[in-house]
Write a protein that holds these residues in place. Sequence first.
Motif, PDB file in Angstrom:
ATOM      1  N   LEU A 334       0.832  -1.206   0.000  1.00 16.88           N
ATOM      2  CA  LEU A 334       0.000   0.000   0.000  1.00 16.88           C
ATOM      3  C   LEU A 334       0.866   1.256   0.000  1.00 16.88           C
ATOM      4  CD1 LEU A 334      -2.748   1.351   0.132  1.00 16.88           C
ATOM      5  CD2 LEU A 334      -2.679   1.115   2.630  1.00 16.88           C
ATOM      6  N   ALA A 335       1.947   1.250   0.774  1.00 16.03           N
ATOM      7  CA  ALA A 335       2.846   2.411   0.809  1.00 16.03           C
ATOM      8  C   ALA A 335       3.447   2.678  -0.565  1.00 16.03           C
ATOM      9  CB  ALA A 335       3.949   2.196   1.837  1.00 16.03           C
ATOM     10  N   ASP A 336       3.773   1.614  -1.292  1.00  9.23           N
ATOM     11  CA  ASP A 336       4.320   1.787  -2.637  1.00  9.23           C
ATOM     12  C   ASP A 336       3.254   2.317  -3.598  1.00  9.23           C
ATOM     13  OD1 ASP A 336       6.779   0.900  -1.798  1.00  9.23           O
ATOM     14  OD2 ASP A 336       6.439  -1.182  -2.390  1.00  9.23           O
ATOM     15  N   ARG A 337       2.034   1.821  -3.453  1.00  7.09           N
ATOM     16  CA  ARG A 337       0.971   2.260  -4.363  1.00  7.09           C
ATOM     17  C   ARG A 337       0.648   3.744  -4.196  1.00  7.09           C
ATOM     18  NH1 ARG A 337      -1.738  -2.477  -2.767  1.00  7.09           N
ATOM     19  NH2 ARG A 337      -3.325  -1.257  -1.671  1.00  7.09           N
ATOM     20  N   VAL A 338       0.672   4.224  -2.958  1.00  9.72           N
ATOM     21  CA  VAL A 338       0.329   5.638  -2.727  1.00  9.72           C
ATOM     22  C   VAL A 338       1.584   6.516  -2.692  1.00  9.72           C
ATOM     23  CG1 VAL A 338      -1.786   5.047  -1.516  1.00  9.72           C
ATOM     24  CG2 VAL A 338       0.329   5.367  -0.211  1.00  9.72           C
ATOM     25  N   SER A 339       2.744   5.935  -2.989  1.00  3.76           N
ATOM     26  CA  SER A 339       4.019   6.680  -3.086  1.00  3.76           C
ATOM     27  C   SER A 339       4.328   7.447  -1.806  1.00  3.76           C
ATOM     28  CB  SER A 339       3.971   7.652  -4.278  1.00  3.76           C
ATOM     29  OG  SER A 339       3.742   6.965  -5.483  1.00  3.76           O
ATOM     30  N   LEU A 340       4.300   6.748  -0.668  1.00  4.09           N
ATOM     31  CA  LEU A 340       4.648   7.383   0.599  1.00  4.09           C
ATOM     32  C   LEU A 340       6.145   7.699   0.659  1.00  4.09           C
ATOM     33  CD1 LEU A 340       2.671   5.440   3.363  1.00  4.09           C
ATOM     34  CD2 LEU A 340       2.183   7.701   2.412  1.00  4.09           C
ATOM     35  N   HIS A 341       6.470   8.763   1.375  1.00  5.78           N
ATOM     36  CA  HIS A 341       7.866   9.086   1.683  1.00  5.78           C
ATOM     37  C   HIS A 341       8.484   7.896   2.433  1.00  5.78           C
ATOM     38  CE1 HIS A 341      11.153  10.846   4.074  1.00  5.78           C
ATOM     39  NE2 HIS A 341      11.261  11.729   3.094  1.00  5.78           N
ATOM     40  N   PRO A 342       9.773   7.598   2.222  1.00  5.55           N
ATOM     41  CA  PRO A 342      10.383   6.437   2.893  1.00  5.55           C
ATOM     42  C   PRO A 342      10.154   6.413   4.407  1.00  5.55           C
ATOM     43  CG  PRO A 342      11.877   7.280   1.232  1.00  5.55           C
ATOM     44  CD  PRO A 342      10.720   8.225   1.269  1.00  5.55           C
ATOM     45  N   GLY A 343      10.239   7.570   5.051  1.00  7.32           N
ATOM     46  CA  GLY A 343      10.007   7.602   6.492  1.00  7.32           C
ATOM     47  C   GLY A 343       8.578   7.245   6.847  1.00  7.32           C
ATOM     48  N   ASP A 344       7.617   7.738   6.062  1.00 10.18           N
ATOM     49  CA  ASP A 344       6.211   7.397   6.292  1.00 10.18           C
ATOM     50  C   ASP A 344       5.947   5.931   5.960  1.00 10.18           C
ATOM     51  OD1 ASP A 344       5.332   9.935   7.167  1.00 10.18           O
ATOM     52  OD2 ASP A 344       5.374  10.649   5.091  1.00 10.18           O
ATOM     53  N   ARG A 345       6.609   5.438   4.917  1.00 10.82           N
ATOM     54  CA  ARG A 345       6.455   4.018   4.557  1.00 10.82           C
ATOM     55  C   ARG A 345       6.884   3.133   5.717  1.00 10.82           C
ATOM     56  NH1 ARG A 345       9.793  -0.005   2.523  1.00 10.82           N
ATOM     57  NH2 ARG A 345       8.823  -1.440   0.998  1.00 10.82           N
ATOM     58  N   ASP A 346       8.048   3.423   6.304  1.00 11.47           N
ATOM     59  CA  ASP A 346       8.525   2.631   7.435  1.00 11.47           C
ATOM     60  C   ASP A 346       7.564   2.726   8.614  1.00 11.47           C
ATOM     61  OD1 ASP A 346      10.694   2.001   5.894  1.00 11.47           O
ATOM     62  OD2 ASP A 346      12.085   3.355   6.915  1.00 11.47           O
ATOM     63  N   ALA A 347       7.033   3.937   8.862  1.00 11.52           N
ATOM     64  CA  ALA A 347       6.123   4.113   9.994  1.00 11.52           C
ATOM     65  C   ALA A 347       4.841   3.313   9.806  1.00 11.52           C
ATOM     66  CB  ALA A 347       5.806   5.598  10.175  1.00 11.52           C
ATOM     67  N   LEU A 348       4.304   3.301   8.582  1.00 10.45           N
ATOM     68  CA  LEU A 348       3.085   2.531   8.314  1.00 10.45           C
ATOM     69  C   LEU A 348       3.339   1.042   8.499  1.00 10.45           C
ATOM     70  CD1 LEU A 348       0.153   2.369   7.331  1.00 10.45           C
ATOM     71  CD2 LEU A 348       1.041   2.336   4.974  1.00 10.45           C
TER      72      LEU A 348
END
Length: 420
Positions: A334-348
């Motif tokens: 999901l983080a990749d699909r919505v293009s989250l910032h790396p820091g936000d991706r890790d947090a999710l």
Amino acid sequence: MSELPYNLVYLGIGGAAWAVAALKFRAWRREPSFGLLVVALAIASPSTAFLLASPLLYRAIGHLTGVGNLATLFVYLGIVGFSAAAVVLALVWTPPEERAGTEIWAPLDDRLRRRVRHRAAVFAALVPVLAGLFLAGGPYRPETPLTFDTTFAPRAATALFLALYQGLFAYALVDIGRVCLGHATRLPAGWLRRGIRLIAVGALTACGYVLCKLAAIVLAYAGAGGAEWLSTALGPAFAALGAVGITCGFAGPAGAAWAIRRRDFRALRPLWDLVYRADRRLALEGPPSPAWRERLALRDLEWRTTRRGLEIRDGQLTLRPWIDPAAVHRARDLADRVSLHPGDRDALVVAAALRSAVTGLAAGAVPRPREEQPVLPGLDAAPAEERAHLVRVADYLGSPLLDQVLAPAAAPPATPPAAP
């Protein structure tokens, strides 16, 4: 001339500045450093001078000691103390060539110690000179808390006392203003740079006080009348504005850091609650009761926030065997699909992992062996980055994205269509 406005302004500024000085002394006692001690003295000395310059305390000193206008000497020596501290502060704030531009204090090596001792010795030697000139110009009657300079400047010893004091003050103001302006250009944008620039602006503004006072002293010594307003109105206005700027400059970065610590402490609470409910042995103490006590937390925030972060980390390690790898994969997708910032991706990812672990533990799931436990991001974060990472994880606990990640786990399996 009403003394009430001067009492209100001088006592107000002096009291507020002493509150800042007390916080600096408290910080110095916790983490002793020469630079922080000098900062505390640089605030405490003029704070005391402002308090004693208020007509209320000024007259009280004369009444208690029986020496007319003695408070003037104490006030001016307080400003001399600030001048000495400011000059020393300019030295320890001046970065040597080998020092990184973002560092605050110069290393206190032998060369810097010699320079500090030399500057301090000059001011220390001038203190008895100032006291001698003041006493030589006396006795001073009547009590004149607002017009001492213009009333007694015609006396040669007093005029020399006043001129020497103003010269020392001007030298310190220009020196600290120059160094602060130069040092601010080496710092990244933020509260520290704003604070140092405020100190510079305040110091240069206070130079207006020196110019007004010197003009009033020279005119009074020459026998010219009508210059009292320079000494009693315009000069104090410059001094008050300069003092406000300098005090705010010293207090601003510390206040901003305190606000950030308090924000992080409060922001980590949902994440701490999650791991605490899973294993109450992780925390030294339970949640504060009543809950409003935490909302009013003002002291020891650095220690409390650090402890809360450590307990969260312990909880993350404790919950690791119950983390659902599928939830981790869904969070990454999901983080990749919505293009989250790396820091936000890790947090999710971490938020999804911990929520899945708590759910699995509550449901009595069998813990996974170590080789099947997913490796979560952020465990190897540097101390300076770890807190920000955990705050992001706490934020994502209430994010709709996390609900999307965990929704498939809660939904019943789809029924396959009937065969035609």
